[in-house]
Design a protein around this motif. Structure first.
Motif, short mmCIF file in Angstrom:
data_model
loop_
_atom_site.label_atom_id
_atom_site.label_comp_id
_atom_site.label_asym_id
_atom_site.label_seq_id
_atom_site.Cartn_x
_atom_site.Cartn_y
_atom_site.Cartn_z
N MET A 22 -35.76 -20.62 7.29
CA MET A 22 -34.93 -19.50 6.86
C MET A 22 -33.94 -20.00 5.83
N LEU A 27 -32.63 -14.57 4.48
CA LEU A 27 -31.67 -13.97 5.40
C LEU A 27 -31.00 -12.76 4.78
N TYR A 46 -30.50 -13.95 14.01
CA TYR A 46 -30.27 -15.24 13.34
C TYR A 46 -28.77 -15.52 13.25
N SER A 50 -26.64 -18.50 14.91
CA SER A 50 -25.81 -19.39 14.09
C SER A 50 -24.38 -19.41 14.58
N SER A 98 -28.76 -21.70 7.96
CA SER A 98 -27.79 -22.11 8.98
C SER A 98 -26.62 -22.86 8.34
#
Length: 111
Positions: A22, A27, A46, A50, A98
């Motif tokens: 990702m 995202l 997500y 995170s 991330s």
């Protein structure tokens, strides 16, 4: 919730758009879908993951230099922080999502 559980235990290939990594471009694209869509739900999941990771890192390593996201911050707020950061920094969206979420949280909630 069921969709998130299925995505968590399924191979990464089921992620819309394919691929197992990702990045910020993916995202942001997911987050810009209509609320409640599978893509939007993936964005929410997500960012929640995170945020949980950032909070855990803070508990393990202390306040500095990791973001100090308050316990009272909602997932909606974190989605706003993440999307705003991604839109403001198109030059970094090719990077790991991330890491970008950590950057966004650190700017929004410095220690």
């Amino acid at each position: 919730m069921i969709l998130l559980a299925v995505m968590a235990i399924s191979p990464p290939q089921i992620i819309p758009g394919g691929g197992s990594s990702m990045n910020g471009n993916k995202l942001l694209a997911y987050c810009e879908h209509q609320m409640g869509s599978p893509e939007w739900t993936l964005c929410m999941g997500y960012i929640q993951g995170s945020t949980d990771q950032i909070k855990t890192m803070r508990r393990v390593f202390g306040d500095s230099p990791i973001s100090c996201v308050p316990a009272s911050v909602t997932i909606g707020q974190m989605m706003d922080v993440g999307v705003e950061y991604l839109r403001a920094h198109p030059e970094t969206r090719h990077l790991d999502a991330s890491s970008l979420m950590l950057d966004a949280a650190t700017k929004a909630f410095p220690c």
